[in-house]
Design a protein around this motif. Structure first.
Motif, mmCIF file in Angstrom:
data_model
loop_
_atom_site.group_PDB
_atom_site.id
_atom_site.type_symbol
_atom_site.label_atom_id
_atom_site.label_comp_id
_atom_site.label_asym_id
_atom_site.label_seq_id
_atom_site.Cartn_x
_atom_site.Cartn_y
_atom_site.Cartn_z
ATOM 1 N N ILE A 105 0.882 -1.167 0.000
ATOM 2 C CA ILE A 105 0.000 0.000 0.000
ATOM 3 C C ILE A 105 0.920 1.217 0.000
ATOM 4 O O ILE A 105 1.725 1.373 0.907
ATOM 5 N N PRO A 106 0.830 2.035 -1.017
ATOM 6 C CA PRO A 106 1.760 3.170 -1.044
ATOM 7 C C PRO A 106 1.534 4.109 0.147
ATOM 8 O O PRO A 106 0.401 4.305 0.590
ATOM 9 N N GLU A 107 2.612 4.651 0.662
ATOM 10 C CA GLU A 107 2.539 5.608 1.766
ATOM 11 C C GLU A 107 1.712 6.808 1.309
ATOM 12 O O GLU A 107 1.874 7.278 0.190
ATOM 13 N N SER A 108 0.812 7.278 2.164
ATOM 14 C CA SER A 108 -0.058 8.375 1.750
ATOM 15 C C SER A 108 0.482 9.716 2.214
ATOM 16 O O SER A 108 0.607 9.983 3.404
ATOM 17 N N PHE A 109 0.793 10.562 1.242
ATOM 18 C CA PHE A 109 1.232 11.930 1.539
ATOM 19 C C PHE A 109 0.139 12.928 1.193
ATOM 20 O O PHE A 109 0.410 14.085 0.922
ATOM 21 N N ALA A 110 -1.114 12.442 1.160
ATOM 22 C CA ALA A 110 -2.223 13.301 0.755
ATOM 23 C C ALA A 110 -2.450 14.420 1.764
ATOM 24 O O ALA A 110 -3.024 15.451 1.438
ATOM 25 N N ASP A 111 -1.998 14.195 2.978
ATOM 26 C CA ASP A 111 -2.225 15.206 4.013
ATOM 27 C C ASP A 111 -0.950 16.009 4.248
ATOM 28 O O ASP A 111 0.143 15.461 4.208
ATOM 29 N N PRO A 112 -1.096 17.310 4.516
ATOM 30 C CA PRO A 112 0.115 18.114 4.713
ATOM 31 C C PRO A 112 0.863 17.793 6.015
ATOM 32 O O PRO A 112 2.051 18.074 6.110
ATOM 33 N N LEU A 113 0.187 17.252 7.004
ATOM 34 C CA LEU A 113 0.847 17.057 8.301
ATOM 35 C C LEU A 113 0.992 15.608 8.730
ATOM 36 O O LEU A 113 1.934 15.253 9.427
ATOM 37 N N ILE A 114 0.026 14.788 8.362
ATOM 38 C CA ILE A 114 0.041 13.423 8.875
ATOM 39 C C ILE A 114 0.308 12.466 7.720
ATOM 40 O O ILE A 114 -0.393 12.490 6.708
ATOM 41 N N VAL A 115 1.335 11.649 7.872
ATOM 42 C CA VAL A 115 1.647 10.705 6.808
ATOM 43 C C VAL A 115 1.234 9.309 7.279
ATOM 44 O O VAL A 115 1.485 8.915 8.417
ATOM 45 N N GLY A 126 -7.800 -8.955 5.870
ATOM 46 C CA GLY A 126 -6.471 -8.581 5.407
ATOM 47 C C GLY A 126 -6.437 -7.255 4.661
ATOM 48 O O GLY A 126 -5.377 -6.685 4.448
ATOM 49 N N HIS A 127 -7.606 -6.791 4.249
ATOM 50 C CA HIS A 127 -7.643 -5.526 3.516
ATOM 51 C C HIS A 127 -7.846 -4.334 4.435
ATOM 52 O O HIS A 127 -7.837 -3.192 3.979
ATOM 53 N N SER A 128 -8.111 -4.599 5.711
ATOM 54 C CA SER A 128 -8.482 -3.469 6.557
ATOM 55 C C SER A 128 -7.304 -2.527 6.761
ATOM 56 O O SER A 128 -6.149 -2.933 6.818
ATOM 57 N N HIS A 129 -7.635 -1.273 6.807
ATOM 58 C CA HIS A 129 -6.624 -0.233 7.001
ATOM 59 C C HIS A 129 -7.296 0.977 7.632
ATOM 60 O O HIS A 129 -8.521 1.076 7.670
ATOM 61 N N ILE A 130 -6.469 1.903 8.102
ATOM 62 C CA ILE A 130 -6.990 3.086 8.791
ATOM 63 C C ILE A 130 -7.010 4.260 7.818
ATOM 64 O O ILE A 130 -6.018 4.493 7.120
ATOM 65 N N GLU A 131 -8.124 4.954 7.795
ATOM 66 C CA GLU A 131 -8.224 6.068 6.864
ATOM 67 C C GLU A 131 -9.090 7.175 7.433
ATOM 68 O O GLU A 131 -10.042 6.900 8.152
ATOM 69 N N PRO A 132 -8.785 8.426 7.068
ATOM 70 C CA PRO A 132 -9.762 9.467 7.353
ATOM 71 C C PRO A 132 -10.922 9.311 6.379
ATOM 72 O O PRO A 132 -10.791 8.576 5.390
ATOM 73 N N PHE A 133 -12.012 9.999 6.603
ATOM 74 C CA PHE A 133 -13.192 9.809 5.773
ATOM 75 C C PHE A 133 -12.885 9.956 4.293
ATOM 76 O O PHE A 133 -13.325 9.165 3.471
ATOM 77 N N SER A 184 4.056 12.139 12.001
ATOM 78 C CA SER A 184 4.023 13.548 11.622
ATOM 79 C C SER A 184 4.975 13.765 10.456
ATOM 80 O O SER A 184 6.077 13.230 10.414
ATOM 81 N N ARG A 185 4.536 14.567 9.510
ATOM 82 C CA ARG A 185 5.405 14.862 8.361
ATOM 83 C C ARG A 185 6.439 15.921 8.682
ATOM 84 O O ARG A 185 7.387 16.110 7.936
ATOM 85 N N MET A 186 6.210 16.615 9.804
ATOM 86 C CA MET A 186 7.025 17.804 10.061
ATOM 87 C C MET A 186 8.504 17.502 10.223
ATOM 88 O O MET A 186 9.347 18.319 9.923
ATOM 89 N N HIS A 187 8.807 16.328 10.778
ATOM 90 C CA HIS A 187 10.216 16.046 11.026
ATOM 91 C C HIS A 187 10.639 14.754 10.336
ATOM 92 O O HIS A 187 11.604 14.112 10.721
ATOM 93 N N LYS A 188 9.891 14.364 9.309
ATOM 94 C CA LYS A 188 10.166 13.098 8.654
ATOM 95 C C LYS A 188 11.605 13.037 8.152
ATOM 96 O O LYS A 188 12.095 13.955 7.516
ATOM 97 N N HIS A 189 12.246 11.951 8.462
ATOM 98 C CA HIS A 189 13.628 11.704 8.044
ATOM 99 C C HIS A 189 14.623 12.773 8.497
ATOM 100 O O HIS A 189 15.668 12.937 7.886
ATOM 101 N N SER A 190 14.284 13.537 9.524
ATOM 102 C CA SER A 190 15.240 14.571 9.934
ATOM 103 C C SER A 190 16.032 14.179 11.174
ATOM 104 O O SER A 190 16.969 14.863 11.542
ATOM 105 N N TYR A 191 15.632 13.125 11.850
ATOM 106 C CA TYR A 191 16.420 12.679 12.992
ATOM 107 C C TYR A 191 15.945 11.299 13.415
ATOM 108 O O TYR A 191 14.892 10.831 12.986
ATOM 109 N N ARG A 192 16.734 10.657 14.261
ATOM 110 C CA ARG A 192 16.335 9.392 14.865
ATOM 111 C C ARG A 192 15.999 9.647 16.313
ATOM 112 O O ARG A 192 16.598 10.525 16.941
ATOM 113 N N PRO A 193 15.098 8.869 16.881
ATOM 114 C CA PRO A 193 14.723 9.131 18.269
ATOM 115 C C PRO A 193 15.924 9.201 19.225
ATOM 116 O O PRO A 193 15.911 9.984 20.162
#
Lengths: 154, 861
Positions: free
Chosen positions: B130-140, B172-179, B203-212
């Motif tokens: 399932i491709p990663e969804s970047f449809a939202d500006p903040l939540i990936v 097996g098809h179930s997934h979480i989605e906004p409306f 959160s998209r805000m810090h994606k790939h910018s650091y490790r915990p």
């Protein structure tokens, strides 16, 4: 949005249940009848009437395979292909529908007249092959008979 | 007493709890995935399976209640085997993309597999794609990683109450989605991100910018936005805030955040921040050194003081600055300058409403514990939606409803729509009649208790029948009767008062009616507060009539105490309110204004008139972190440190004092330090070694904060009334002034929208919040849109007596057809610029009611 009559119908249904959320399934059936299938509009309309969040309405609706989740033709052909029907040629009938009407399982004719759903057993093994068109029941099907039947549905 | 045995250890319990809780209390860890301490029982992930003697099969510890004599084994070969099996199932689809997953390092699935294994999978089928969804500006959303624990859905529905996401499809098809399936249409609290155990919702805000594990600093501080005072943990790397997370167990927000708190921090590192002082030379603001700027301000203020007197100078304090900043500021105005001309935008409603209520019920009447609201049996909400003004406080109202409490609303409250509100929705501007009706009915039902005769004298003659209310407000008598019945039957009612009612015509009379309702129903009051330290700045004496700790300036007896402590003579004349300052500035009697962290040219009603008044000043100093509309008019602009760069304290709307802590370094000075430098240049020493020393002085000077220390605050003991002395039993006469209902049919009225995603103009400097709510829109009803043939997004010109602005319209199904809603957040398009106002004679708040507006569609758009 629903018209007044439908609103009343759903309100009435909802009155039979302890909570509005419990009325979701029958209300979705009404929405499916009105919209043809359950899409965003249908879920939103149900959500508005029942006061159930739309994401929840959609979650419930998509759980059930027997709701229509994509646009359907005006008439729905449900053909059984389980053991008895299969042995008596249901698969050939399916090919016939494809070749003659362009109707593939799960598909819709280009003119929007028919949709085809492949059904599990409809309990007509003794008179197989069998199918439903909308709510009408037909048995002992042949290619010619299907042609005649479908003529009745415009 | 129940005795059980876990792993050979005998445990005694007061009452039956789940096996998981019992084990936790005994310090035994049972692995979980779907369980979360903020959510209810679920029993979905099957990782907490434990062995129990005399039960043949393994049991889920999170759902099974302990019983007497139960013998439990949590770590056996059998449980390990079962857990390994469950993890193997999860790994059928969960990708092993840990090297590129931001969650790695704090991933619960990763930790569990590390412990229990499933070293190699035996399934040959391909993992689902399932491709990663970047449809939202903040939540990936990355649904390949989802383990279907449904924590996010349960959080969204059962705690946040937004119900914006759901489990879609089955098996097996179930997934979480906004409306929508793509972009979220939600409250953007991001609490789904907090509870996701894997990297499925992030959160998209810090994606790939650091490790915990690369986080170098974790600072616990208080949110800079609204008056609720939520605890935030700022995670810092390379002197940059990377992420804001909540802490479970913190007071007020207990592991939850709202959109502003979670996503609104990026203004700190904004490139638009002021970096150096600016001085106006030949009409242009030019960069200057600190020495230059500070000596200029000091000289100029000294000159004006000498020439025109102390009262020709005024100061505006900041509800976004700390208590320490505000304390030093008012001390500077009162001692160095010698005037009581100090006020703030708390005058827009909060200060007046609080003073009015406290006069009736005593000081501290509004200091009620936020988390207690959920336990009320009835909550009455008036004058604004708490779920947008104070989101985390709004969650308490929702929780109250979930626990079976009654929610009563006056006016539209969109955020409470799904929480079974009993509504009284009167015609626009007829709340007064409705409240009179409620008071009359309550007196009829409960009688006058005789405890507060002054108040009773004011209300005993009110006589508005429910039928009158029906006629004038359009609220059916039968419905209102039910509303009153619930209120009258309530044992622990709470009354929530929002700003809109405090800014309406006849606000003081409405506050009297609300006080009466509170008195008759024996409730407690919560005043919504839109700024993080609105309460604190009042406590600190940033008011023209009150010294720190609410001692009136006018009283020589009280003044004397401060004069001794501050070793100076105090001006006995009550100062100007913020509105009087604007009037005095335009008349020319006010010569200089010092603005600390406030933006009167935008945040005051009729803001263009305020800007004109500010231009008329001889000298305007603005101390801020951005070049605001007001700063652009200044003669000197002083760059301050933001909330994340300094230490101090905030006092929230329940009057809890909490510590603000420095998380990132930045050159420059705290607000109080700048002021103390200026004071030094004017020959008056206001020297403190650090912020804590300022607080020491506050604790010595303010009778309310007596002997309070930072240690007390850190220990969580700084809850009203601290250890101090509130001023009690000095009830003054209750003055009220009735309003004029200014409504005629067929007209459109401009009202303020207080959006969930913005707070003042500060939030518009936070890119994430701008992505959610990006521009000012005029919100109109479908009817209005139809009558003007407007479509969504059409550009219109809104004209009022005060001015006109052009902006797009947005059509809101639920909107009232006689109103246009507009925010006051976006530069050049603030609602306040279109609002002329009068001042309520009692509360001194602006009346923003009845602003007629015309909408015209702009052609060619």
């Amino acid at each position: 949005m629903f018209n007044e009559t439908v609103l009343k119908e759903i309100k009435q249904i909802s009155g039979k249940y302890p909570t509005t959320r419990a009325a979701l399934l029958p209300a979705l059936y009404v929405a499916q009848r009105e919209f043809g299938h359950l899409g965003a509009d249908a879920y939103e309309a149900v959500s508005d009437v029942l006061g159930v969040p739309k994401a929840i309405a959609r979650g419930v609706g998509t759980f059930y395979a027997m709701y229509k989740h994509k646009p359907m033709g005006r008439h729905i052909v449900q053909l059984c292909t389980n053991v008895s029907c299969m042995i008596l040629g249901a698969e050939k009938l399916s090919d016939f529908l494809k070749n003659k009407y362009g109707l593939e399982p799960g598909g819709i004719t280009p003119d929007g007249r028919f949709s085809l759903v492949i059904m599990e057993c409809i309990g007509a093994c003794g008179t197989a092959p069998a199918m439903l068109v909308n709510d009408d029941f037909y048995e002992n099907l042949t290619e010619k008979y299907i042609e005649e039947i479908l003529e009745k549905y415009k | 007493m129940i005795t059980i045995n876990i792993n050979g250890k005998e445990i005694k319990l007061e009452k039956s709890v789940t096996v998981l809780e019992a084990a936790k209390a005994a310090g035994i860890k049972i692995p979980t995935l779907c369980w979360h301490e903020q959510l209810g029982q679920y029993g979905g992930c099957r990782l907490c399976l434990v062995e129990i003697e005399k039960i043949p099969k393994l049991q889920t510890a999170c759902t099974l209640m302990v019983t007497e004599g139960m013998v439990i084994r949590t770590e056996t070969e059998q449980t390990a085997e079962a857990r390994r099996g469950m993890l193997e199932f999860l790994l059928i689809n969960h990708p092993l993309d840990c090297p590129i997953c931001d969650k790695a390092g704090e991933c619960e699935l990763q930790d569990l597999v590390e412990k229990y294994g499933a070293i190699s999978g035996r399934f040959r089928e391909k993992k689902r794609k399932i491709p990663e969804s970047f449809a939202d500006p903040l939540i990936v959303r990355n649904m390949e990683r989802c383990v279907m624990c449904t924590r996010c859905v349960r959080m969204c529905e059962g705690v946040q109450g937004a119900s914006a996401i759901g489990v879609i499809d089955r098996g097996g098809h179930s997934h979480i989605e906004p409306f929508s399936g793509g972009r979220y249409d939600c409250e953007y609290c991001g609490n789904c991100i907090s509870v996701c155990p894997v990297g499925a919702i992030m959160s998209r805000m810090h994606k790939h910018s650091y490790r915990p594990w690369q986080v170098t600093g974790k600072t616990e501080t208080i949110c800079p936005y609204c008056g609720v005072g939520c605890t935030l943990v700022l995670q810092v790397r390379d002197n940059t805030i990377k992420r804001v997370i909540p802490r479970i167990g913190s007071p007020v927000n207990n592991g939850l955040l709202c959109s502003r708190g979670r996503f609104g921090y990026e203004f700190v590192g904004s490139k638009e921040r002021l970096t150096t002082p600016l001085i106006r030379k030949n009409g242009v603001l030019e960069e200057a050194t600190w020495e230059e700027a500070i000596s200029l301000v000091a000289n100029k203020l000294s000159d004006i003081k000498a020439k025109s007197g102390s009262d020709a100078i005024a100061g505006i304090a900041s509800p976004r600055c700390t208590n320490e900043d505000n304390y030093v500021f008012q001390k500077f105005m009162r001692t160095t300058i010698g005037t009581n001309n100090i006020d703030s935008t708390a005058r827009m409603g909060f200060a007046g409403a609080q003073a009015f209520m406290e006069n009736i019920f005593g000081q501290g009447a509004t200091a009620n514990i936020i988390s207690g609201l959920a336990n009320s049996d009835t909550v009455l909400v008036v004058g604004g939606d708490p779920t947008t003004a104070n989101p985390i406080f709004g969650l308490q109202v929702r929780a109250c409803s979930r626990k079976g409490g009654n929610i009563l609303t006056v006016g539209q409250m969109k955020g409470l729509e799904y929480f079974n509100p009993v509504k009284a929705d009167p015609f626009l501007y007829t709340e007064e009649v409705l409240l009179e009706g409620i008071v009359t009915a309550l007196i009829g039902k409960k009688g006058l208790p005789g405890a507060n005769l002054t108040l009773e004298a004011k209300i005993k003659d009110i006589n508005t029948s429910l039928d009158d209310v029906e006629k004038k407000c359009g609220v059916p008598a039968k419905e209102l009767a039910r509303f009153v019945d619930i209120l009258a039957a309530s044992a622990t009612p709470a009354l929530l008062i929002g700003k809109e009612i405090v800014q309406s015509s006849g606000a003081s009379y409405k506050l009297l009616l609300l006080s009466a309702i509170n008195y008759l129903a024996n409730g407690r009051i919560y005043l919504l507060s839109e700024r993080s330290n609105e309460q604190g700045l009042l406590d600190m004496g940033c008011a023209p009539d009150l010294l720190p700790g609410y001692r009136p300036v006018a009283s020589a007896e009280f003044r004397k105490r401060y004069e001794t402590l501050w070793d100076t003579k105090l001006n006995e004349k009550t100062g100007l309110t913020i509105f009087e300052m604007m009037d005095a500035a335009s008349r020319g009697s006010l010569k200089a204004l010092y603005v600390m962290g406030e933006n009167p040219a935008f945040n005051l009603p009729n803001s263009s008139a305020a800007a004109t008044a500010l231009r008329n000043l001889e000298f305007l100093v603005v101390q801020d972190i951005f070049l605001t509309e007001t700063a652009k008019l200044a003669d000197v602009v002083l760059p301050a440190l933001s909330w994340a760069e300094k230490d101090g304290t905030f006092t929230n709307m329940e009057r809890r004092i909490q510590r603000v802590r420095k998380a990132v370094n930045r050159g420059g000075m705290e607000d109080w330090r700048i002021i103390s430098d200026i004071s030094k240049n004017m020959g008056v020493k206001l020297n403190y070694a650090d912020t804590e020393k300022v607080f020491h002085e506050i604790a010595a000077v303010s009778p309310l904060h007596r002997n309070l220390t930072y240690e007390d605050i850190e220990d969580g003991h700084a809850i009203y009334p601290y250890k101090g002395e509130p001023l009690r039993d000095v009830m003054e006469e209750i003055l009220t002034s009735k309003g004029k209902a200014a409504r005629s049919t067929g007209k459109l009225y401009l009202r303020i929208e207080r959006p969930l995603f913005h707070s003042g103009t500060l939030s518009t400097k936070a890119p994430a919040l701008v992505k959610i709510y990006s521009r000012a829109v005029a919100r109109i009803s479908a009817e209005t849109a139809a009558s003007l043939s407007l479509d969504e997004g059409d550009i219109v010109r809104i004209t009022t007596k005060a001015g006109a602005i052009e902006l797009p319209v947005s059509i809101d199904k639920a909107a009232d057809s006689s109103t246009v809603m507009l925010t006051n957040n976006f530069e050049g398009q603030g609602a306040y610029s279109l609002m002329e106002y009068t001042i309520d004679p009692v509360t001194k708040t602006p009346v923003l009611e009845g602003v007629e507006a015309k909408i015209v569609k702009m052609t060619g758009t």
